[in-house]
Design a protein around this motif. Structure first.
Motif, short mmCIF file in Angstrom:
data_model
loop_
_atom_site.label_atom_id
_atom_site.label_comp_id
_atom_site.label_asym_id
_atom_site.label_seq_id
_atom_site.Cartn_x
_atom_site.Cartn_y
_atom_site.Cartn_z
N MET A 580 33.82 68.40 108.85
CA MET A 580 33.85 67.32 107.87
C MET A 580 34.71 67.63 106.66
O MET A 580 35.23 66.71 106.02
CB MET A 580 32.41 67.02 107.41
CG MET A 580 31.54 66.41 108.49
SD MET A 580 29.91 65.93 107.89
CE MET A 580 29.16 67.51 107.66
N SER A 581 34.90 68.92 106.34
CA SER A 581 35.57 69.26 105.08
C SER A 581 37.02 69.70 105.25
O SER A 581 37.83 69.49 104.36
CB SER A 581 34.78 70.37 104.37
OG SER A 581 34.70 71.51 105.18
N LYS A 619 25.90 56.29 108.61
CA LYS A 619 25.77 55.92 107.20
C LYS A 619 27.12 55.98 106.51
O LYS A 619 27.41 55.15 105.64
CB LYS A 619 24.79 56.87 106.51
CG LYS A 619 23.33 56.61 106.86
CD LYS A 619 22.42 57.55 106.08
CE LYS A 619 20.96 57.26 106.39
NZ LYS A 619 20.05 58.17 105.66
N LEU A 620 27.93 56.96 106.87
CA LEU A 620 29.27 57.06 106.30
C LEU A 620 30.10 55.83 106.66
O LEU A 620 30.83 55.29 105.82
CB LEU A 620 29.94 58.33 106.80
CG LEU A 620 31.23 58.74 106.10
CD1 LEU A 620 30.95 59.15 104.68
CD2 LEU A 620 31.87 59.91 106.85
N SER A 633 41.01 46.87 97.02
CA SER A 633 42.18 47.75 96.81
C SER A 633 41.69 49.13 96.41
O SER A 633 41.87 49.56 95.28
CB SER A 633 43.10 47.15 95.73
OG SER A 633 42.38 47.02 94.51
N MET A 634 41.03 49.82 97.32
CA MET A 634 40.55 51.16 97.03
C MET A 634 41.72 52.14 97.03
O MET A 634 42.56 52.10 97.92
CB MET A 634 39.51 51.59 98.07
CG MET A 634 38.16 50.94 97.91
SD MET A 634 36.93 51.78 98.93
CE MET A 634 37.67 51.54 100.52
N ALA A 635 41.69 53.04 96.07
CA ALA A 635 42.75 54.05 96.02
C ALA A 635 42.59 55.09 97.11
O ALA A 635 43.54 55.56 97.70
CB ALA A 635 42.76 54.73 94.64
N GLN A 640 38.92 58.19 103.25
CA GLN A 640 37.58 57.80 103.71
C GLN A 640 37.62 57.22 105.12
O GLN A 640 36.74 57.48 105.94
CB GLN A 640 36.99 56.79 102.73
CG GLN A 640 36.61 57.38 101.38
CD GLN A 640 35.94 56.37 100.49
OE1 GLN A 640 35.64 55.27 100.93
NE2 GLN A 640 35.72 56.75 99.23
N LYS A 641 38.65 56.46 105.39
CA LYS A 641 38.78 55.87 106.72
C LYS A 641 39.00 56.96 107.78
O LYS A 641 38.41 56.92 108.86
CB LYS A 641 39.96 54.90 106.73
CG LYS A 641 40.12 54.15 108.05
CD LYS A 641 41.26 53.16 107.97
CE LYS A 641 41.41 52.41 109.30
NZ LYS A 641 42.54 51.46 109.24
N LEU A 642 39.82 57.97 107.41
CA LEU A 642 40.06 59.06 108.33
C LEU A 642 38.79 59.85 108.59
O LEU A 642 38.47 60.22 109.73
CB LEU A 642 41.14 60.00 107.77
CG LEU A 642 41.50 61.22 108.62
CD1 LEU A 642 42.04 60.77 109.97
CD2 LEU A 642 42.53 62.08 107.89
#
Length: 1540
Positions: A580-581, A619-620, A633-635, A640-642
Motif C-alpha cells: 500500500m505504501s 472502504k478506500l 477537481s481534486m488535486a 488516490q485512484k491508483l
C-alpha cells in the motif's frame, strides 16, 4: 554381475569372495550385489593388484605398487568413485593393463560388464605371468620391465626388447658387469651403461648406470652430476636435459619399476650413508618446472616412505626428510598448487608417520618462516590429510588441532595485518569443520572462535567483515546437517547481528541472501528464530528502504515447509503495508503475499486478516467516490485512484483463492459498498460489478442482497430498513460454495422464479420476503447447531486422549463399559528401591567410573533436536541444554554404547524416564548430571533384572555389569577403554601415575615425588565363591570353584552366587602446586592523596610461581618416572639432558644402529651467563610493568574526572544546540513565508512576461512577412536590370571585336614582322590550351583508375586483412594531432605529415611536397565537417596509401630489389616498408617504439631533419636508392600529369 567359472575361482582364491556363488543356466556364476558393489566402486581391486604385482616381480610377499591405492575412498558420491578409478587406472597401466577413458566412464556410470572385462584382463595377465615364470626358455628380463616398456614407451631410451619365439631356444648372453678395484670400490670408467638396473651391486653404480642409460652420458660425465653436492644433477632435473623433460620422466619411471631392488641396496648400505645419497639425488624432482616430473617424484617418494616403514628405515629417512626434503616438497606445493596437493600430502603422510606433532608444530613453521604462509599451506593440504584415516587420527590424538586453533586465534588479533587475519579466520573455520568432535570436547575453543568471528563482523574493512559472515554461514550449513550443538548458537548470533545492522543495506542484503540459500538447502532449520526478531525490527523501522533481496527472502520464506501460521500472518501484514505504501515494489510484495495466503487460507487468523484487508480496500474505494463527488477537481485524484486500483486488484486475487467462508463474508461487504456508491452517484460501480462477477452472477447476488434496490424511491424508510435487514441475512445462507461463477441452487432459483410470477404488489413482496427470511433463519440456526455440536465432539475427543495418556503415565487403571478395571496397555516402569548400604557401595562404583560418566554426559547433552517455541532468553535456554540430558539424548547414548532393544525396549525406556522425572517433580523430561547418575543405576537394574542375568537383588553388580558392557561395546562413538581400565591420573603424567600405582600396590608407604599425592579409594570386586556360612570344607569350595570356572568359560554361566568384596587401594594422583602469593607494596603512598586511591579499595598481590616444568620429550615411562622422582634434587636442565641421552641410547640399541639415533629434537642448552642476563631482563620487564600499572591507574583517575567535565560540557552544549535549533526553526518559518510571497510575485511577473512575449512574437511575424514581400519585389527589379545590362555589354563587346579585327588587318598590312609574332603567340596559346586539356583528361583517367582499384576485390581483401592495423595507425595520428581527441574522426594535414615523417616515407621514398599534393588532391573536393576542419577519413587514408605505393613504385623496386608489376604487389610492398602487419599487437608495439624514438630525439636532430625536408628541392643530394630524386623530369611529369 555374471562371471565365468575361471574368474569366480580366481576371486575365491584371492579371498575377494568367500561364499559359494549360484550357477546360472548359461554356465556363468552370479555375484550378488553386496559383493559386486565393492568391485564396481574399485575397493576390492586393491588386493588383486597387489597379488598381480607380486607375481610379476617375483616378490616374497605382497607389496603396493602405488601409495595412492591405500587411500581409496568409501564411495558415497560419484566424485569418490571417479577418484578411485583414476587411481586404479594408473596402477593397472603400471602393470601393462590399459583402460581407456570411455571404458572408465561406463564403469563410473554403473556398467558392470566393463568391470568384468577388467577382471578378465587382470586374470589373463596373472595367468600369463605364471606360465612364463615356469618356462625355462623365457627371457631373463623380467615381465615387469616388459610391461613398463609398453606402459611408458616415451621413457625408454635403451634398445627395445624383441619378442622371442618359444619354438626356438634363445642364445643366452652373459650379463655385463662393471669392473671393481680389489678393495671393492668401483671403477668409474668401467661402468657399463647397458647393464640392467636390477643387476647393479651398490647404490652408486645404480645411479651411474641410470644416468648413462637415460641421459646418454659417459660414466665420468654421469659421476660429474653428483659432484658439488649434486648441484649439476639438480640443475638437469629441474631445468630439463637441454630443455627437454622426456629423459627425466623416463629416468623416474625406470627407478619406480626397479624400486624393490633399490630398497634392498639402500638397506644393505645403510651404514655407509646410501640413504642420504639416494634421497638427495632423487629430491631434485620437486624443484622441476615440469608438472609430470614433479608427479613422478612424488609417486616415487611416497612408495619409498611406505617401503621404509616396512623395513624399519623410516626414522633415519625422517631425519633426512626434515633436514633436506621438506623445504623442496613445500616449494613444489607452492609452485604447482592444486595439481600436486594429493601427491604432496601422500609424501608427507608416509615420511611423517608417527611424527605428525613434530611436522606440524616444529618443522613446517620453521620451513615457512611467516605465519601466514604456514596457515595458508596447511589450510590447502588439510582436506587431503583428512581423507587418510590414519593421518586424521594421529592429528586428533596428538593435540595438533588445539595448536592450530590457538595459532589462528593469535594471528586473528586486531593488531595483525588484514590479510593475515583473514587467512587465520578462514583456517580456524576450516579446522572446526574438519574436526568438529575435537572442538566440541574443548568448548572454550569454540567460544573463542565465535568471539573472533564477531570481532571480524564489526571490523572497518568490508572485505574482512563479509568474509567472516560468509564463513559463519558455511559453518552453520555444515553443522546443521551434522546436528552439531553449536549450530543454534551460530544461528542466533547471526540473527542478532542482522537485527542490529538492519539499516545497513549491504550487510542486510548479504545476510538475507545467505539465509535464503541456507533455508533452501537445509529445510530442517527452524525459521521462526529468525523471523520473529526480524519482523519486529521491520515493524519498528519507519523509513526503511526495501531492496530486491528483501522480497526474494520473503518469497523463499513463504514456500518454506516450517513456516508457522503466526509468522505467516505477521509476514502478510508487513507485505500488505509495503504493497500500500511503496509503489516501486507493488508486484514484488504481492507475490509472497499471495503465496502465504494460498498456503494458509484455511487458518482462521489468515482468513480474518484477508477479510479486513478486503474490507479496507472497499472502504478506500467508497472514500474515493465520495471525495470525487464533493470536489470534482481534486488535486490528488491520480494517486488516490491508483491506490484504489491496486487494492482492488489484490482483492480480486484474494477472491480467486475460492475459500467459501471468506467469500461469503466478502460478498456482503461488496454489495453494501455497491449500494452506497449507487446511492451517492446515482449510477452503478463497475469495479464492484467486476468483483461480484468473480463470485457469481452480479444481478442475482445484488437481488439476493437487497430486494428493495429495484423499487421506486417512494418506498418508506421503514420498508427499506426491513428489506436491508432481511437481505443481509439472506446472503449468509444463500451463497453456495464459490467454485463456479454462477449461483445455481434450487432454492434460490425457485424463489426468484416465483417472485417473477407474482404480481409486483407491495403485499405480495412482503409475504415472499418474510417467508424467505424465516426459511433462511431456520437454516442458519440448524447450521450453527451442527457446527457447535461438531466442535464439542472434537474437544471431547482431544480431552479424552489427553486423559488416557496421563493415566498411562501415572499407572492409573481404567474401567471398561461394564465397570471392570482394565490393565493399561503400557505398563508403568516401577523404580527399584535401593538400601542405604547398597547406595554407598554403588557410590564407590560410580566414583570409580566418574570420568566415563562425565565424558558421556558432556558428549550427548545438547545434541538432540526438538520442535519448540523459541523463548526470548535464548542463551539461558542454551546454557540449560548444555547442563541437562533429554530423553532422546539419553536413548541415543544407550544405543551408541551397544544397548539393544532386546535389553531394554523403547517403551520400557520411555516409561522409566517419565516415571523418574515425575518422581523428581520435574516440569520436563530432562535430568542434570546428578540425576543422570541415579538414572544410570535404575537403567542398569532394569536391564539386568531379566531371567538370563537377574541381578535385581544385587544392584551393585548390575551397575558394574552395565559399565563392563559399555567397555566391551565401545566403538568410535563410545569412550576409549583406557577411561574404563585406568584410574583418574589427575593433572599428572599418565605413565608416571601407572608406575607410582604399582609401587603403592607393593608398599603403600612409598614416598611420592613433588606434584603427586596419595588417595585412598574403595574398589568394588565381584567374586563368585562359596559363602562362608555354608562351611562345606576347603575341598568342596575348590571343586565348586573349578566347576563354576569351567561353566563360565564354556557356556558363560555361573552356578555360584556373586559376592561383593570391597577393598581399599592407595593410588597416586597428580595435583597442582598452589603458588605462594605475597602482598605487594601499597602504591597509594607513592601516588599520594592527590588521586584518592584508598577510596577505590584495590589490593595488589604478586604471585611467586615455581619454575616452569621441562618441555615435553618423547621418553620411555621409566625415564619419565625417574625425572619425576628426582625433580627438586637436581636442576631441570641437567635432568632433561641426562634423560634425553638415556633415551637416545636405549632407542639406538633397540633400533640396532651403530650410531646414536634420536627420536627427539635437539634441546637448546642455555649457558648461565645467558640465563642471568635473561633473568635481569625479566626483572626490568617486571619493573616496567609496575610503572605501567601505576601510570594506567593515574590515567584512569584523570579520565574519570575528564569524563565528568566532558559530560557537563556536553549538557551545556546540548542546551545551546536546542536554542540554536529553535532559532533556526523560527528563521526557516520566516524564510518559508518570504519564499511563498516571492513565488507568488514571480508567478505574476512570469504571466505578464509571457503575454508580452506572445504579443512581440505576433508583431515580429507580421513584420517578417512584410519584409519578405518587399524583398521579393526588389529582387525582381534587380533581375530585370541585370538582364538589360548584360544585353548592352554583349552588343558593346561585339562592336569592340569588330573594331579589333579591322585594326589587326590594317596593322598586318602596315608591319608584317609584328603580325608574324602575334600569329606565333596565338598558336602557342592554342597549344598550351590543348596540353592543359590533355592533362585534365589524364587526371580524370587516373582518378577513375584509383577508384576502380579501391573497389577491386584484391585490393579490398588486402585492406580487409590490414584493417585493424590501419585503423589503429589512423586513430593514433588523428588523436595525436586533433584538438578534441575523444570525438574527432578526421586526420588533418598535421597528422598526415606526422605519419609520413615518423614512418620515413618522407624523405625515405618521396618528398614532403609530394605528400602535400596527395593530401590536397584527396581533400580538394571534400567538404569541411561540422567544425570547419578539412581532412582525411579512414577511406581517404587508405586511398592515400594506395596513391603513395603507385608513385613510389621505382623506389620500392630498388629497395626490395624486385619488380612489382601489379598495384596490389606494390601496396603490399609499401606495407612491408612501413613494417605493418595484420597483427594489431605488433602494430601497437611499432607505434610505441616510433613514439619513443621520436620523443627521445634531440631537438637539434629534429630541426636538422625538417631543414633537410624543406630544402630538398633547393640542394643537390647524392642519389640514394631509398630516396626518390625529385630532379627526374620524367617522374615530375608523371606527378604533374596525375597531380599525385
Amino acid at each position: 554381475m555374471e562371471v565365468t567359472p575361471d574368474i569366480a575361482n580366481w576371486l575365491k582364491e584371492a579371498k575377494i569372495i568367500e561364499k559359494e556363488l549360484n550357477a546360472q543356466e548359461n554356465g556363468k556364476f552370479l555375484i550378488p550385489d553386496n559383493l559386486a558393489m565393492p568391485l564396481e566402486n574399485g575397493l576390492n581391486f586393491t588386493p588383486l593388484i597387489k597379488r598381480l604385482y607380486q607375481i610379476l616381480n617375483k616378490l616374497d610377499r605382497e607389496m603396493t605398487p602405488m601409495p595412492e591405492l591405500n587411500s581409496l575412498k568409501e564411495v558415497k558420491s560419484p566424485a569418490a568413485k571417479l577418484y578411485n578409478w583414476k587411481v586404479l587406472t594408473k596402477a593397472l597401466e603400471l602393470l601393462g593393463i590399459q583402460i581407456d577413458p570411455d571404458s572408465r566412464s561406463l564403469i563410473i556410470a554403473g556398467d558392470r560388464d566393463m568391470v568384468v572385462e577388467v577382471l578378465e584382463k587382470m586374470y589373463q595377465a596373472e595367468k600369463k605371468a605364471q606360465v612364463d615364470s615356469d618356462d625355462e626358455n623365457y627371457d631373463k628380463d623380467s615381465f615387469v620391465s616388459k610391461v613398463f616398456s609398453d606402459a611408458f614407451p616415451k621413457s625408454v631410451s635403451s634398445k627395445k626388447s624383441t619378442s622371442i619365439s618359444r619354438s626356438k631356444k634363445p642364445v643366452e648372453k652373459p650379463l655385463p658387469k662393471s669392473k671393481k678395484r680389489p678393495d671393492g670400490s668401483l671403477y668409474i670408467e668401467a661402468v657399463r651403461a647397458d647393464k640392467p638396473l636390477e643387476t647393479t651391486d651398490n647404490c652408486l653404480e645404480y645411479l651411474l648406470v641410470s644416468f648413462c642409460k637415460h641421459f646418454s652420458l659417459h660414466p665420468k660425465q654421469a659421476a660429474g652430476l653428483l659432484t658439488q653436492g649434486g648441484k649439476y644433477l639438480s640443475y638437469v632435473i629441474s631445468k630439463g636435459l637441454k630443455g627437454k623433460h622426456g629423459p627425466i620422466i623416463s629416468w623416474y619411471t625406470e627407478l619406480y619399476s626397479t624400486l624393490p631392488h633399490l630398497i634392498r641396496l639402500i638397506s644393505n648400505e645403510q651404514a655407509s650413508g646410501s640413504l642420504s645419497l639416494m634421497l638427495g639425488s632423487l629430491k631434485s624432482g620437486f624443484n622441476s618446472k615440469n608438472l609430470e616430473v614433479v608427479l613422478w617424484c612424488c609417486r616415487l617418494f611416497s612408495k619409498l616412505g611406505s617401503d621404509f616403514y616396512e623395513i624399519d628405515l623410516l626414522p633415519p629417512a625422517w631425519d633426512w626428510f626434515v633436514s633436506e626434503g621438506l623445504e623442496s616438497t613445500l616449494q613444489a606445493c607452492k609452485h604447482f598448487a592444486g595439481d600436486v596437493k594429493p601427491q604432496i600430502v601422500s609424501v608427507l603422510a608416509q615420511f611423517a608417520r608417527n611424527n605428525f606433532i613434530e611436522l606440524f608444530t616444529i618443522q613446517m613453521p620453521a620451513s615457512l618462516s611467516e605465519s601466514i604462509n604456514y596457515i595458508t599451506t596447511v589450510d590447502e593440504l588439510l582436506p587431503n590429510f583428512c581423507e587418510i584415516r590414519s593421518a586424521k587420527q594421529e592429528i586428533i590424538s596428538g593435540g595438533i588441532v588445539e595448536f592450530w586453533v590457538d595459532l589462528g586465534l593469535k594471528e586473528a588479533d586486531d593488531f595483525k595485518e588484514p590479510g593475515t587475519r583473514l587467512a587465520a579466520m578462514n583456517f580456524m573455520i576450516n579446522v572446526w569443520m574438519l574436526f568438529p568432535s575435537v572442538i566440541e570436547n574443548h568448548e572454550y575453543l569454540a567460544n573463542e572462535i565465535i568471539a573472533t568471528l564477531k570481532k571480524g563482523w564489526r571490523d572497518k574493512l568490508n572485505i574482512l567483515k563479509f568474509a567472516c559472515i560468509g564463513k559463519a554461514f558455511q559453518l552453520l550449513e555444515v553443522f546443521s546437517g551434522e546436528r552439531n550443538p553449536f549450530a543454534p548458537i551460530i544461528y542466533k548470533t547471526l540473527t542478532f547481528y542482522l537485527v542490529e545492522n538492519y539499516r545497513d543495506s549491504l550487510i542486510r542484503e548479504f545476510i538475507l541472501q545467505n539465509f535464503k540459500t541456507l533455508f533452501e538447502s537445509a529445510q530442517s532449520i527452524p525459521i521462526g528464530i529468525l523471523l520473529e526478531p526480524l519482523i519486529k525490527q521491520f515493524q519498528i523501522t519507519q523509513d526503511l528502504e526495501c531492496n530486491t533481496i528483501d522480497f526474494e527472502f520473503f518469497i523463499s520464506i513463504s514456500k518454506h515447509p516450517r513456516l508457522t501460521l503466526k509468522h505467516a500472518v505477521q509476514a502478510m501484514d508487513i507485505l500488505g503495508k509495503i504493497y500500500m505504501s511503496q509503489r516501486a515494489f507493488i508486484k514484488s510484495a504481492a507475490m509472497p503475499f499471495m503465496t502465504i495466503a494460498q498456503r494458509f487460507i484455511d487458518g482462521s487468523s489468515v482468513k480474518e486478516y484477508l477479510y479486513r484487508f478486503v474490507k479496507y480496500s472497499l472502504k478506500l474505494s467508497l472514500k474515493f467516490e465520495t471525495q470525487k463527488i464533493r470536489n470534482s477537481s481534486m488535486a490528488g485524484e491520480k494517486p488516490q485512484k491508483l491506490q484504489r486500483e491496486l487494492m482492488l486488484d489484490l482483492t480480486q486475487k484474494v477472491i480467486k483463492l475460492r475459500n467459501e467462508a471468506l467469500n461469503e463474508r466478502v460478498v456482503k461487504e461488496i454489495c453494501d459498498v455497491y449500494f452506497q456508491i449507487k446511492k451517492l452517484t446515482g449510477g452503478s460501480s463497475k469495479a464492484m460489478l467486476v468483483l461480484l462477477n468473480l463470485l457469481g452472477d452480479p444481478r442475482e447476488l445484488l437481488e439476493m442482497h437487497s430486494m428493495d434496490s429495484v423499487e421506486p424511491q417512494s418506498n418508506n424508510d421503514d420498508d427499506m430498513s426491513q428489506a436491508d435487514e432481511g437481505d443481509s441475512k439472506k446472503v449468509v445462507s444463500k451463497i453456495i460454495p464459490l467454485r463456479t461463477k454462477k449461483l445455481s441452487t434450487q432454492t434460490s432459483t425457485t424463489s426468484l422464479n416465483s417472485m417473477n410470477l407474482i404480481p409486483k404488489g407491495r403485499a405480495q413482496r412482503e409475504i415472499e420476503r418474510i417467508r424467505q427470511n424465516k426459511l433462511e433463519k431456520e437454516l442458519e440456526l440448524k447450521l450453527k447447531e451442527e457446527q457447535t455440536k461438531q466442535n464439542l465432539e472434537n474437544k471431547k475427543k482431544t480431552l479424552r486422549k489427553q486423559l488416557e495418556q496421563r493415566k498411562i503415565e501415572l499407572g492409573v487403571p481404567r474401567k471398561d463399559n461394564e465397570g471392570k478395571i482394565e490393565e493399561p496397555k503400557i505398563e508403568t516402569q516401577v523404580l527399584f528401591d535401593i538400601s542405604p548400604e547398597e547406595k554407598e557401595v554403588i557410590g564407590f562404583v560410580l566414583k570409580r567410573y566418574q570420568r566415563v560418566l562425565k565424558l558421556l554426559f558432556k558428549k550427548y547433552s545438547s545434541t538432540g533436536y526438538k520442535h519448540s517455541v523459541v523463548n526470548q532468553a535464548t542463551f539461558d535456554s542454551l546454557a540449560e541444554k548444555n547442563t541437562t540430558l533429554s530423553d532422546s539424548e539419553y536413548y541415543r547414548l544407550l544405543k551408541e554404547q551397544g544397548v539393544t532393544t532386546s535389553m531394554i525396549t523403547l517403551e520400557e525406556f520411555s516409561s522409566l524416564m517419565k516415571t523418574y522425572c515425575h518422581k523428581q517433580k520435574k516440569p520436563s523430561i530432562k535430568v542434570n548430571f546428578t540425576e543422570f547418575q541415579e538414572l544410570i543405576v535404575q537403567t542398569a537394574l532394569s536391564i539386568f533384572a531379566k531371567p538370563s542375568k537377574d541381578f535385581s537383588h544385587h544392584p551393585v553388580i548390575a551397575v558394574k555389569s552395565l559399565f563392563e558392557y559399555f567397555r566391551k561395546s565401545s566403538s568410535e562413538k563410545g569412550v576409549l577403554t583406557k577411561f574404563y581400565d585406568e584410574p583418574d591420573p589427575g593433572v599428572g603424567d599418565r605413565e608416571i601415575v601407572k608406575r607410582l600405582n604399582l609401587l603403592l600396590e607393593k608398599d603403600p608407604n612409598t614416598e611420592l615425588p613433588e606434584g603427586y599425592k596419595k588417595i585412598v579409594e574403595n574398589e568394588v570386586d565381584v567374586v563368585y565363591c562359596v559363602p562362608e556360612f555354608m562351611k562345606v570344607g576347603e575341598s568342596y569350595e575348590i571343586s565348586l570353584g573349578i566347576l563354576d570356572d569351567l561353566l563360565t568359560k564354556i557356556h558363560g554361566i555361573h552356578v555360584l552366587e556373586p559376592m561383593i568384596k570391597i577393598r581399599q587401594i592407595t593410588r597416586a594422583r597428580g595435583v597442582l602446586i598452589k603458588p605462594q602469593i605475597a602482598p605487594e607494596q601499597d602504591i597509594s603512598e607513592e601516588l599520594g592523596s592527590k588521586f584518592n586511591i584508598s577510596s577505590i579499595g584495590i589490593t595488589y598481590h604478586k604471585a611467586t610461581y615455581q619454575p616452569a616444568p621441562p618441555s615435553e620429550l618423547n621418553l620411555t615411562p621409566g625415564i619419565k618416572f625417574e625425572i619425576a622422582r628426582l625433580t627438586g634434587k637436581y636442576s631441570n636442565d641437567h635432568l632433561m639432558d641426562v634423560a634425553k641421552i638415556m633415551d637416545d641410547l636405549i632407542y639406538s640399541v633397540d633400533s640396532g644402529s651403530l650410531t646414536i639415533v634420536s627420536r627427539n629434537s635437539k634441546v637448546k642448552t642455555l649457558n648461565k651467563a645467558q640465563a642471568a642476563k635473561e633473568y635481569n631482563l625479566s626483572l626490568k620487564k617486571v619493573e616496567e610493568e609496575t610503572k605501567e600499572k601505576k601510570r594506567k591507574l593515574r590515567s584512569q583517575i584523570i579520565e574519570e574526572k575528564l569524563l565528568k567535565a566532558k559530560a557537563k560540557k556536553e549538557t551545556i552544549k546540548k542546551e545551546e544546540d536546542e536554542k540554536k535549533q529553535a532559532e533556526i526553526a523560527r528563521k526557516k518559518d520566516l524564510q518559508r513565508r518570504n519564499e511563498e510571497k516571492r513565488k507568488e510575485q514571480n508567478e505574476k511577473i512570469e504571466k505578464e512576461l509571457k503575454e508580452w512575449k506572445e504579443k512581440k512574437r505576433e508583431e515580429a511575424v507580421k513584420a517578417k512577412n512584410d519584409e519578405k514581400a518587399k524583398k521579393a519585389a526588389q529582387d525582381e527589379e534587380k533581375k530585370h536590370r541585370l538582364e538589360e545590362f548584360k544585353e548592352r555589354e554583349r552588343i558593346k563587346q561585339q562592336e569592340i571585336q569588330e573594331k579589333l579585327e579591322i585594326s589587326l588587318k590594317e596593322q598586318k598590312a602596315a608591319d608584317p614582322i609584328k603580325a608574324k609574332k602575334d600569329t606565333d603567340k596565338q598558336k602557342y596559346l592554342e597549344k598550351v590550351f590543348k596540353l592543359d586539356k590533355a592533362q585534365q583528361e589524364e587526371k580524370k583517367k587516373n582518378t577513375e583508375k584509383i577508384k576502380n582499384l579501391m573497389i577491386s576485390p584484391q585490393i579490398m581483401e588486402l585492406f580487409a586483412s590490414y584493417s585493424k592495423s590501419l585503423d589503429l595507425v589512423f586513430n593514433h595520428f588523428v588523436k595525436s594531432t586533433s584538438k578534441d581527441p575523444s570525438s574527432s574522426t578526421t586526420m588533418v594535414f598535421l597528422g598526415f605529415n606526422k605519419f609520413c615523417t615518423m614512418f620515413n616515407i618522407c624523405p625515405g621514398i618521396m618528398q614532403l611536397e609530394d605528400c602535400s599534393k596527395i593530401f590536397k588532391l584527396i581533400t580538394k573536393t571534400k567538404p569541411s565537417n561540422a567544425g570547419g576542419v578539412i581532412g582525411l577519413e579512414i577511406y581517404d587514408f587508405k586511398e592515400a596509401c594506395l596513391r603513395i605505393s603507385i608513385i613510389t613504385k621505382a623506389e620500392l623496386d630498388a629497395y626490395f630489389k624486385m619488380n612489382f608489376t601489379e598495384e596490389i604487389l606494390g601496396l603490399k610492398a609499401f606495407f612491408d616498408y612501413l613494417n605493418l602487419t595484420p597483427d594489431i599487437r605488433q602494430t601497437r608495439d611499432l607505434l610505441q617504439t616510433l613514439e619513443i624514438n621520436n620523443n627521445k630525439a634531440h631537438p637539434r636532430d629534429k630541426r636538422q631533419k625538417r631543414l633537410i625536408i624543406n630544402s630538398s628541392d633547393s640542394r643537390d643530394r647524392t642519389p640514394n636508392p631509398r630516396i626518390r630524386s625529385s630532379s627526374s623530369p620524367k617522374k615530375k611529369q608523371e606527378l604533374n600529369n596525375s597531380h599525385v
